[in-house]
Enzyme design. Sequence first.
Site, PDB file in Angstrom:
ATOM      1  N   CYS A  34       0.938 -27.596   1.715  1.00 44.57           N
ATOM      2  CA  CYS A  34       0.241 -27.765   0.444  1.00 44.57           C
ATOM      3  C   CYS A  34       0.750 -29.001  -0.298  1.00 44.57           C
ATOM      4  O   CYS A  34       0.535 -30.109   0.140  1.00 44.57           O
ATOM      5  CB  CYS A  34       0.313 -26.493  -0.379  1.00 44.57           C
ATOM      6  SG  CYS A  34      -0.989 -26.413  -1.625  1.00 44.57           S
ATOM      7  N   HIS A 118      -1.970 -22.798   3.697  1.00 47.67           N
ATOM      8  CA  HIS A 118      -0.786 -21.942   3.671  1.00 47.67           C
ATOM      9  C   HIS A 118      -0.714 -21.126   4.954  1.00 47.67           C
ATOM     10  O   HIS A 118      -1.283 -20.046   5.038  1.00 47.67           O
ATOM     11  CB  HIS A 118      -0.849 -20.995   2.462  1.00 47.67           C
ATOM     12  CG  HIS A 118      -0.829 -21.721   1.157  1.00 47.67           C
ATOM     13  ND1 HIS A 118       0.290 -21.778   0.374  1.00 47.67           N
ATOM     14  CD2 HIS A 118      -1.779 -22.434   0.525  1.00 47.67           C
ATOM     15  CE1 HIS A 118       0.026 -22.497  -0.711  1.00 47.67           C
ATOM     16  NE2 HIS A 118      -1.225 -22.904  -0.635  1.00 47.67           N
ATOM     17  N   GLU A 120       1.585 -19.387   6.122  1.00 45.42           N
ATOM     18  CA  GLU A 120       2.279 -18.108   5.942  1.00 45.42           C
ATOM     19  C   GLU A 120       1.382 -17.036   5.340  1.00 45.42           C
ATOM     20  O   GLU A 120       1.702 -15.856   5.380  1.00 45.42           O
ATOM     21  CB  GLU A 120       3.525 -18.302   5.060  1.00 45.42           C
ATOM     22  CG  GLU A 120       3.265 -18.353   3.571  1.00 45.42           C
ATOM     23  CD  GLU A 120       2.657 -19.658   3.023  1.00 45.42           C
ATOM     24  OE1 GLU A 120       2.521 -19.747   1.789  1.00 45.42           O
ATOM     25  OE2 GLU A 120       2.300 -20.559   3.804  1.00 45.42           O
TER      26      GLU A 120
END
Length: 136
Positions: A34, A118, A120
Amino acid sequence: MEFFSNGPGDPSAVPYAVETVKELLGKVPVFGICMGHQLLGQALGGKTFKMKFGHHGGNHPVRNMRNGRVEISAQNHNPAVDPATLPKGVEVTHVNLNDGTCAGLAFPSLNIMSLQHHPEASPGPHDSDFGNAYFE
């Protein structure tokens, strides 16, 4: 390895962070997500721009240009890296399929990799979980 994580805001507002990233390039492997992706883009000499609406929420399709797979990603950002401003040798590894913006970079000679989304967050079962495949 240095990891530059997501964070609120525009990387252009934190030039001191870009300078810190520049100092680390080529010394240690670097991964950014990001805002970390955007900081790396600027540290490499590229420019960022503010998108009209940005990307927010889940279900953003991103194509992994290395293997052709489409990953369904979670995103939350307004700035984007302009790949046309990056130096030779920087590879665009991921592209947002909604608007064609740069969603990932690699600069193998300096051990750099970054993703705009993202990984994750895993909006799908394991859509963005390819382990070390990003550095292969």
